[in-house]
Each structure stands twice: as structure tokens, then as C-alpha cells.
Design a protein around this motif. Structure first.
Motif, short mmCIF file in Angstrom:
data_model
loop_
_atom_site.label_atom_id
_atom_site.label_comp_id
_atom_site.label_asym_id
_atom_site.label_seq_id
_atom_site.Cartn_x
_atom_site.Cartn_y
_atom_site.Cartn_z
N TYR A 45 0.92 -1.15 0.05
CA TYR A 45 -0.03 0.19 -0.07
C TYR A 45 0.86 1.14 -0.17
O TYR A 45 0.66 2.12 -0.82
N ALA A 46 1.98 1.31 0.72
CA ALA A 46 2.90 2.41 0.94
C ALA A 46 3.79 2.68 -0.51
O ALA A 46 3.87 3.78 -0.71
N ALA A 47 3.82 1.69 -1.13
CA ALA A 47 4.56 1.76 -2.41
C ALA A 47 3.71 2.39 -3.47
O ALA A 47 4.14 3.33 -4.07
N ASN A 48 2.38 2.08 -3.33
CA ASN A 48 1.46 2.77 -4.26
C ASN A 48 1.27 4.20 -3.92
O ASN A 48 1.09 5.15 -4.93
N LEU A 49 1.25 4.36 -2.51
CA LEU A 49 0.72 5.93 -2.05
C LEU A 49 2.02 6.90 -2.40
O LEU A 49 1.65 7.82 -2.59
N HIS A 50 3.30 6.38 -2.12
CA HIS A 50 4.37 7.12 -1.88
C HIS A 50 5.44 7.24 -3.02
O HIS A 50 6.31 8.01 -3.31
N SER A 51 5.35 6.02 -4.00
CA SER A 51 6.66 6.00 -4.96
C SER A 51 6.30 7.07 -5.97
O SER A 51 5.19 6.99 -6.73
N ARG A 52 7.01 8.03 -6.33
CA ARG A 52 6.99 8.94 -7.46
C ARG A 52 7.50 8.34 -8.85
O ARG A 52 6.97 8.86 -9.75
N LEU A 233 -9.01 -1.92 5.09
CA LEU A 233 -9.47 -0.59 5.14
C LEU A 233 -8.48 0.29 6.15
O LEU A 233 -8.18 1.20 5.90
N GLU A 234 -8.45 -0.53 7.37
CA GLU A 234 -8.05 0.23 8.45
C GLU A 234 -6.42 0.56 8.27
O GLU A 234 -6.08 1.79 8.76
N THR A 235 -5.73 -0.36 7.97
CA THR A 235 -4.39 -0.14 7.53
C THR A 235 -4.13 0.80 6.32
O THR A 235 -3.34 1.94 6.64
N TRP A 236 -5.12 0.89 5.42
CA TRP A 236 -4.83 1.89 4.23
C TRP A 236 -5.39 3.25 4.71
O TRP A 236 -4.51 4.09 4.63
N LYS A 237 -6.31 3.52 5.78
CA LYS A 237 -6.86 4.71 6.18
C LYS A 237 -5.68 5.45 7.08
O LYS A 237 -5.26 6.55 7.08
N HIS A 238 -4.84 4.49 7.85
CA HIS A 238 -3.75 4.63 8.70
C HIS A 238 -2.68 5.45 7.83
O HIS A 238 -2.22 6.45 8.19
N LEU A 239 -2.41 4.86 6.86
CA LEU A 239 -1.22 5.28 5.71
C LEU A 239 -1.70 6.66 5.31
O LEU A 239 -1.04 7.62 5.25
N LEU A 240 -3.05 6.65 4.92
CA LEU A 240 -3.30 7.89 4.00
C LEU A 240 -3.42 9.18 5.04
O LEU A 240 -2.86 10.19 4.97
N ASP A 241 -3.82 8.89 6.34
CA ASP A 241 -4.16 9.74 7.40
C ASP A 241 -2.67 10.46 7.59
O ASP A 241 -2.48 11.66 7.82
N ALA A 242 -1.67 9.41 8.04
CA ALA A 242 -0.32 9.84 8.36
C ALA A 242 0.26 10.66 6.95
O ALA A 242 1.00 11.56 7.36
N ALA A 243 -0.02 10.29 5.92
CA ALA A 243 0.81 11.16 4.53
C ALA A 243 -0.31 12.48 4.64
O ALA A 243 0.82 13.38 4.37
N GLN A 244 -1.26 12.50 4.95
CA GLN A 244 -2.12 14.03 4.84
C GLN A 244 -1.59 14.72 6.08
O GLN A 244 -1.49 16.05 5.84
N GLU A 245 -1.12 14.27 7.10
CA GLU A 245 -0.83 15.02 8.30
C GLU A 245 0.65 15.68 8.21
O GLU A 245 0.88 16.61 8.59
N ALA A 246 1.18 14.88 7.00
CA ALA A 246 2.92 15.33 6.93
C ALA A 246 2.91 16.54 5.92
O ALA A 246 3.94 16.95 5.74
#
Length: 379
Positions: A45-52, A233-246
Motif C-alpha cells: 500500500y505504501a509503495a502505491n501511495l508514496h513512490s513517485r 481498510l484500517e491499514t490503508w486509512k492509517h497510511l493515508l491519514d499519516a501522509a496527509q498530516e505530513a
């Protein structure tokens, strides 16, 4: 741990490996056009979210040897697809190959599709529908001379589709290639950056996202992994929330863009505005042969037009020497990086590149030329 393969534009494999290491991938092994790695689902999930840099993150679900098409059908039929997604999902199958002796990849694609549907009929009593335009689940087959690997796509639409770009001009650069070029140039947030041929603003949008610490996958797009049965879903929401807070608040980030075409400038403005990135960038209409540098030093990136027709070729032969003169005259102290498929560019600009990096813009082989404009060396 699961096994994955990440694809990327050719020439950016080293940067992709850095992205994968940053999200905790194990055993990263680069090959032309991508990298194999092992990871848990959080890291996928993190690779999909963060890799440019990545284009897709593919989950390896089956591997076997083949001599003929029916061997591939059998491998696909024996793969437990109904364990991973529901028959209500629409699917698409894509196949690529290197040195495969089989005559028709279209026929192989058809056999894999038949096998997936036959397995669903056997296990679930119904088969998924095919949707080649916007499938919910993508199956990828990759053939070598005697091996077949089957993947489920965890990305869905390619990852360079950040969900931000609305307006484009001719031949826009893909976002992950633009991000790779920014990394290769050595640019860091806080360093002045100029794209004097900004088109619809791909370099500017990527740079602004980097400067404001916005994850490339946080723009509201969906992903293939969300349609698999094991989606958490919980794992994904946690990753997304952390990214948006940063994320940092949008403010000017010493990024400038200009273009000779007012239409291109309006397109760039619309794209940056829609993405909430407009405060980070200063845009103007202007000819690179005439504009002044916006700072005493910085990094210039450009993807100038490369002519397809003979009349355009003649125009470029006249344009390149003028471009070289303008860089020497107006950009002393700047580090200039120009992507082109026209290998005559340095000679015609009358500048010696300090580095040339082979890259592919889709199927087009290009070079990223670096020209260091030494301050005070030109009268």
C-alpha cells in the motif's frame, strides 16, 4: 511476505529501488524497466501511495514453465483467482513478452482470460465480465523464452496518473518520468527551480508536491488493491491519514514556470490550481530566448519540442543555437537539464554536456543532457 514486481520508465530503475527501500521492501532486485521485491501488504500500500517513480506495483500470484499455449492456460486455471477477488468484478488481461517463441500474444491473452473465467465457473458458478477500458481487476502475464509469470495489479490505473492533471498540451511528459528527472538533476526543495518550456506544468506540479511533502497517491485516486478480498481498510486509512498530516501548507516554494504559448500557461495554471498547488509556483508567459533568470543560481529543467516533421526539424536547427546563446547569456550560475530525443542538441547548441543520461519517454529513446553554466565564463 509476498512477492511483487514494480514497473517504471526505463532509465529510472535505481531511483525506483530507492523508493522501494524507503517503504521497507526486502530483496530489491533491479532489472530493465522495474524491480522485483518482497514485502508485506502494508508496504505494498505504501509503495502505491508514496513512490513517485513506479508505474505499477504487481503482485506475483503464479509462476511456471511452458512449451505451448495450453501450458499457460493450465497454469492460469490452477491459480485460485476466486480466493482473491469476487466474480462481480470486471477484469482485463494484458500480456508482455521477452524472447517468447509463441506466435500470437493476443491468443495467449485470450487463453489466460478463458482460464480465469473457467476457474470462476468451476468454483463460484459464474464468471467475471471483461472491461478493457476501466476494469476493476487487472491480470498481467509476463512470458520469457520458457517461463510464464502471472500477476494481479495492485495499482489499477498507472501510478503516474496522480488524479491531478485536467488540461494537457501536445505530448505531455508522464509524471513519474518528470519526478525522476527532478531527482536526477539533484534538485531539492528550497533550491530555485525553473521550467522555461512548462507546457501543461508536469515538472512544476511534481516539484510543488515534493516541496509541500504531498504523497503522489494522496490525490483522491483509487487503487487496484482496494478491490481485492484481502484489502484492509484500517491499514490503508492509517497510511493515508499519516501522509496527509505530513503535508505542508501551500506557499511559494521558489518554483517558476513559463512558456512561449499562453495556451500552455493557462493549462499549467488550471492544473496547479485544481491540485491546490498554485501558491507554490510563479507562472508567466515568455520566450526562453528572452526571459531573465529568476534567481542568481538554481536548477533549470526543460523538455523542448522535438520535431516529427521536416519543417519542424528545420525550425529546431535554427532554434537550438539561439537556446544555447540564451543559456550562456542569461543563466550563468545555473545547472541546466534538458530532455530530448534529438541527439544533435548539444552540438547545435554549441555546448558540451557534463553528463548525458539515457531515458525513455514511453517508447521514445531520449537523453537527459546536463549543462553547467559556469558563472562569469561568458562575457
Amino acid at each position: 511476505m509476498e512477492n511483487f514486481f514494480a514497473t517504471c520508465p526505463r532509465g529510472l530503475e535505481t531511483l525506483l529501488a530507492e523508493d522501494l527501500a524507503a517503504i521497507g521492501a526486502q530483496g530489491v532486485q533491479s532489472v530493465p524497466g522495474g524491480a522485483h521485491f518482497s514485502a508485506d501488504w502494508d508496504a505494498c500500500y505504501a509503495a502505491n501511495l508514496h513512490s513517485r517513480i513506479a508505474t505499477r506495483i504487481l503482485w506475483r500470484v503464479a509462476q511456471g514453465r511452458y512449451a505451448k499455449e495450453e501450458d499457460i492456460y493450465r497454469l492460469a486455471y490452477e491459480t485460485p483467482w476466486p480466493r482473491w477477488f469476487a466474480p462481480e468484478r470486471t477484469i482485463r488481461v494484458d500480456v508482455t513478452a521477452i524472447k517468447s517463441p509463441l506466435k500470437s500474444l493476443e491468443f495467449v491473452t485470450l487463453r489466460i482470460k478463458d482460464a480465469v473465467c473457467d476457474r470462476f465457473r468451476a468454483d463460484a458458478g459464474r464468471r467475471p465480465d471483461i472491461d478493457t477500458r476501466a476494469p476493476e481487476v487487472r491480470v498481467h502475464g509476463f512470458l520469457t523464452a520458457d517461463g510464464c509469470t502471472l500477476y494481479l495489479d495492485t495499482s489499477g490505473a498507472p501510478l503516474y496518473q496522480r488524479g491531478l492533471r485536467q488540461k494537457t498540451v501536445d505530448a505531455p511528459l508522464k509524471e513519474n518520468l518528470a519526478a525522476g528527472i527532478l531527482r536526477l538533476s539533484g534538485w531539492q526543495p528550497g533550491v530555485p527551480l525553473l521550467d522555461p518550456m512548462c507546457g501543461s506544468g508536469t515538472f512544476l506540479t511534481e516539484a510543488a508536491q515534493i516541496a509541500l511533502n504531498i504523497a503522489p497517491g494522496a490525490g483522491g485516486r483509487s487503487f487496484g488493491f482496494q478491490r481485492l478480498k484481502n484489502f484492509r481498510l484500517e491499514t490503508w486509512k492509517h497510511l493515508l491519514d499519516a501522509a496527509q498530516e505530513a503535508e505542508k501548507p501551500a506557499r511559494f516554494a521558489q518554483i517558476w514556470g513559463s512558456d512561449i504559448s499562453p495556451v500552455a500557461v493557462r493549462a499549467a495554471l488550471a492544473n496547479l490550481d485544481r491540485a491546490g498547488l498554485l501558491p507554490a509556483v510563479t507562472l508567466s508567459a515568455g520566450d526562453i530566448r528572452e526571459i531573465a533568470a529568476p534567481a542568481s543560481s538554481g536548477i533549470l529543467v526543460a523538455n523542448p519540442p522535438y520535431g516529427e516533421r521536416l519543417s519542424e526539424q528545420d525550425d529546431l536547427v535554427a532554434f537550438y543555437p539561439q537556446l544555447g546563446s540564451a543559456l550562456k547569456r542569461n543563466f550563468s550560475g545555473w545547472d541546466c537539464h534538458i530532455l530530448t530525443s534529438d541527439l544533435r542538441l548539444p552540438k547545435l547548441m554549441r555546448l558540451a554536456p557534463s553528463r548525458k543520461t539515457p531515458l525513455y519517454n514511453g517508447a521514445i529513446e531520449c537523453r537527459l543532457f546536463r549543462f553547467v553554466m559556469v558563472a562569469g565564463s561568458n562575457r
